[in-house]
Design a protein around this motif. Structure first.
Motif, mmCIF file in Angstrom:
data_model
loop_
_atom_site.group_PDB
_atom_site.id
_atom_site.type_symbol
_atom_site.label_atom_id
_atom_site.label_comp_id
_atom_site.label_asym_id
_atom_site.label_seq_id
_atom_site.Cartn_x
_atom_site.Cartn_y
_atom_site.Cartn_z
ATOM 1 N N SER A 142 -29.107 -96.558 -14.859
ATOM 2 C CA SER A 142 -29.931 -97.490 -15.637
ATOM 3 C C SER A 142 -30.208 -98.794 -14.901
ATOM 4 C CB SER A 142 -29.290 -97.775 -16.996
ATOM 5 O OG SER A 142 -28.145 -98.589 -16.859
ATOM 6 N N VAL A 143 -29.380 -99.109 -13.913
ATOM 7 C CA VAL A 143 -29.620 -100.328 -13.143
ATOM 8 C C VAL A 143 -30.065 -100.013 -11.717
ATOM 9 C CG1 VAL A 143 -28.093 -101.772 -14.529
ATOM 10 C CG2 VAL A 143 -27.175 -100.570 -12.530
ATOM 11 N N GLY A 144 -30.397 -98.750 -11.465
ATOM 12 C CA GLY A 144 -30.956 -98.378 -10.164
ATOM 13 C C GLY A 144 -29.945 -98.007 -9.102
ATOM 14 N N ILE A 145 -28.681 -97.845 -9.488
ATOM 15 C CA ILE A 145 -27.660 -97.418 -8.520
ATOM 16 C C ILE A 145 -27.666 -95.890 -8.492
ATOM 17 C CG2 ILE A 145 -25.191 -97.402 -7.947
ATOM 18 C CD1 ILE A 145 -25.018 -100.111 -9.473
ATOM 19 N N LEU A 146 -28.040 -95.309 -7.373
ATOM 20 C CA LEU A 146 -28.205 -93.861 -7.275
ATOM 21 C C LEU A 146 -27.143 -93.187 -6.415
ATOM 22 C CD1 LEU A 146 -32.081 -93.782 -6.800
ATOM 23 C CD2 LEU A 146 -30.765 -93.649 -8.932
ATOM 24 N N SER A 147 -26.355 -93.965 -5.689
ATOM 25 C CA SER A 147 -25.336 -93.393 -4.806
ATOM 26 C C SER A 147 -24.049 -94.186 -4.950
ATOM 27 C CB SER A 147 -25.830 -93.445 -3.351
ATOM 28 O OG SER A 147 -24.805 -93.041 -2.480
ATOM 29 N N TRP A 148 -22.903 -93.450 -5.087
ATOM 30 C CA TRP A 148 -21.613 -94.140 -5.201
ATOM 31 C C TRP A 148 -20.507 -93.381 -4.487
ATOM 32 C CZ3 TRP A 148 -24.644 -92.908 -9.413
ATOM 33 C CH2 TRP A 148 -24.303 -91.765 -10.115
ATOM 34 N N ARG A 149 -20.858 -92.517 -3.571
ATOM 35 C CA ARG A 149 -19.887 -91.940 -2.649
ATOM 36 C C ARG A 149 -20.663 -91.411 -1.458
ATOM 37 N NH1 ARG A 149 -18.632 -86.619 -1.673
ATOM 38 N NH2 ARG A 149 -19.904 -85.117 -2.816
ATOM 39 N N PRO A 190 -25.159 -90.313 1.645
ATOM 40 C CA PRO A 190 -24.972 -90.822 0.281
ATOM 41 C C PRO A 190 -25.067 -89.724 -0.771
ATOM 42 C CG PRO A 190 -27.149 -91.397 1.122
ATOM 43 C CD PRO A 190 -26.410 -90.745 2.253
ATOM 44 N N ARG A 191 -24.235 -89.864 -1.811
ATOM 45 C CA ARG A 191 -24.234 -88.934 -2.931
ATOM 46 C C ARG A 191 -24.099 -89.707 -4.233
ATOM 47 N NH1 ARG A 191 -26.051 -85.971 0.237
ATOM 48 N NH2 ARG A 191 -25.341 -83.926 0.867
ATOM 49 N N GLY A 192 -24.655 -89.123 -5.279
ATOM 50 C CA GLY A 192 -24.569 -89.665 -6.635
ATOM 51 C C GLY A 192 -24.649 -88.489 -7.576
ATOM 52 N N ALA A 193 -25.180 -88.688 -8.754
ATOM 53 C CA ALA A 193 -25.317 -87.578 -9.691
ATOM 54 C C ALA A 193 -26.440 -86.658 -9.234
ATOM 55 C CB ALA A 193 -25.618 -88.109 -11.082
ATOM 56 N N CYS A 235 -26.467 -82.727 -10.500
ATOM 57 C CA CYS A 235 -26.723 -81.781 -11.599
ATOM 58 C C CYS A 235 -26.637 -82.467 -12.968
ATOM 59 C CB CYS A 235 -25.755 -80.611 -11.525
ATOM 60 S SG CYS A 235 -24.059 -81.021 -11.969
ATOM 61 N N GLY A 236 -25.787 -83.482 -13.083
ATOM 62 C CA GLY A 236 -25.661 -84.195 -14.350
ATOM 63 C C GLY A 236 -24.863 -83.460 -15.419
ATOM 64 N N ILE A 237 -24.254 -82.306 -15.068
ATOM 65 C CA ILE A 237 -23.476 -81.543 -16.048
ATOM 66 C C ILE A 237 -22.081 -81.199 -15.531
ATOM 67 C CG2 ILE A 237 -25.461 -80.613 -17.264
ATOM 68 C CD1 ILE A 237 -25.102 -78.005 -15.629
ATOM 69 N N GLY A 238 -21.635 -81.864 -14.463
ATOM 70 C CA GLY A 238 -20.280 -81.688 -13.977
ATOM 71 C C GLY A 238 -20.023 -80.473 -13.116
ATOM 72 N N GLN A 239 -21.047 -79.817 -12.648
ATOM 73 C CA GLN A 239 -20.847 -78.608 -11.854
ATOM 74 C C GLN A 239 -20.865 -78.851 -10.347
ATOM 75 O OE1 GLN A 239 -20.151 -75.514 -13.289
ATOM 76 N NE2 GLN A 239 -19.875 -76.925 -14.989
ATOM 77 N N CYS A 240 -21.583 -79.862 -9.880
ATOM 78 C CA CYS A 240 -21.780 -80.004 -8.426
ATOM 79 C C CYS A 240 -20.766 -80.935 -7.764
ATOM 80 C CB CYS A 240 -23.194 -80.495 -8.136
ATOM 81 S SG CYS A 240 -23.500 -82.223 -8.577
ATOM 82 N N TYR A 241 -20.091 -81.767 -8.501
ATOM 83 C CA TYR A 241 -19.083 -82.697 -7.976
ATOM 84 C C TYR A 241 -19.667 -83.735 -7.015
ATOM 85 C CZ TYR A 241 -15.501 -79.776 -10.072
ATOM 86 O OH TYR A 241 -14.713 -79.091 -10.956
ATOM 87 N N ASP A 242 -20.966 -83.903 -6.992
ATOM 88 C CA ASP A 242 -21.548 -84.927 -6.128
ATOM 89 C C ASP A 242 -21.338 -86.334 -6.673
ATOM 90 O OD1 ASP A 242 -22.408 -83.583 -3.931
ATOM 91 O OD2 ASP A 242 -24.528 -83.545 -4.493
ATOM 92 N N CYS A 243 -21.027 -86.469 -7.948
ATOM 93 C CA CYS A 243 -20.968 -87.792 -8.579
ATOM 94 C C CYS A 243 -19.554 -88.358 -8.645
ATOM 95 C CB CYS A 243 -21.564 -87.728 -9.975
ATOM 96 S SG CYS A 243 -20.641 -86.678 -11.121
ATOM 97 N N LEU A 244 -18.636 -87.876 -7.826
ATOM 98 C CA LEU A 244 -17.254 -88.357 -7.885
ATOM 99 C C LEU A 244 -17.192 -89.865 -7.673
ATOM 100 C CD1 LEU A 244 -15.425 -85.570 -5.877
ATOM 101 C CD2 LEU A 244 -15.647 -85.795 -8.363
ATOM 102 N N ALA A 245 -16.371 -90.499 -8.487
ATOM 103 C CA ALA A 245 -16.175 -91.942 -8.403
ATOM 104 C C ALA A 245 -14.726 -92.244 -8.755
ATOM 105 C CB ALA A 245 -17.102 -92.670 -9.380
ATOM 106 N N ARG A 285 -13.211 -88.694 -10.297
ATOM 107 C CA ARG A 285 -13.720 -88.553 -11.673
ATOM 108 C C ARG A 285 -15.211 -88.254 -11.587
ATOM 109 N NH1 ARG A 285 -10.756 -90.447 -15.848
ATOM 110 N NH2 ARG A 285 -12.112 -88.924 -16.825
ATOM 111 N N ARG A 286 -15.656 -87.248 -12.322
ATOM 112 C CA ARG A 286 -17.082 -86.904 -12.329
ATOM 113 C C ARG A 286 -17.815 -87.894 -13.231
ATOM 114 N NH1 ARG A 286 -16.319 -80.679 -13.567
ATOM 115 N NH2 ARG A 286 -14.409 -81.548 -14.422
ATOM 116 N N ALA A 287 -18.543 -88.787 -12.605
ATOM 117 C CA ALA A 287 -19.198 -89.880 -13.335
ATOM 118 C C ALA A 287 -20.183 -89.382 -14.379
ATOM 119 C CB ALA A 287 -19.903 -90.818 -12.356
ATOM 120 N N CYS A 288 -20.726 -88.174 -14.182
ATOM 121 C CA CYS A 288 -21.691 -87.660 -15.166
ATOM 122 C C CYS A 288 -20.995 -87.193 -16.440
ATOM 123 C CB CYS A 288 -22.531 -86.541 -14.563
ATOM 124 S SG CYS A 288 -21.627 -85.010 -14.215
ATOM 125 N N LEU A 289 -19.677 -86.991 -16.392
ATOM 126 C CA LEU A 289 -18.939 -86.514 -17.563
ATOM 127 C C LEU A 289 -18.060 -87.576 -18.206
ATOM 128 C CD1 LEU A 289 -17.766 -82.985 -16.363
ATOM 129 C CD2 LEU A 289 -19.792 -83.587 -17.698
#
Length: 102
Positions: free
Chosen positions: A38-45, A53-56, A58-68, A76-80
């Motif tokens: 929502s604030v334009g941050i698209l990558s956090w690992r 760079p990786r971020g969310a 799949c958005g459903i916890g399957q790809c593990y790209d959104c770990l934070a 922790r899967r940020a999308c979940l």
């Protein structure tokens, strides 16, 4: 027109979380990934090999790209993870095995 106006939603009052020291407003029920988006941050690992760079994704916890790292807990899967008032979210550092070495 805001998305909440389109669907007639009336979310509760905003609260604050922290991402890498930056204060961000969040709405009740938002995932950590949604707050970051929502604030334009698209990558956090970054990837282990190559540091891409990786971020969310799949958005459903399957790809593990959104770990934070959330409140000191890595991987922790940020999308979940639902954002909570006062949460501290940090960029995932290292190989993602923090806390698993023992």
């Amino acid at each position: 027109m805001k998305p909440t106006e389109l669907v007639g939603a009336s979310p509760g009052p905003t609260f604050t979380i922290t991402f890498d020291g930056r204060q961000l407003d969040a709405l009740p029920g938002q995932s950590v990934a949604a707050v970051l988006w929502s604030v334009g941050i698209l990558s956090w690992r970054t990837t282990r090999g190559g540091g891409r760079p990786r971020g969310a994704f799949c958005g459903i916890g399957q790809c593990y790209d959104c770990l934070a790292t959330v409140n000191g807990a890595p991987n922790r899967r940020a999308c979940l993870v639902t954002a909570r008032p006062g949460d501290t979210v940090m960029t995932q550092e290292g190989n993602g095995h923090a806390g698993f070495e023992d």
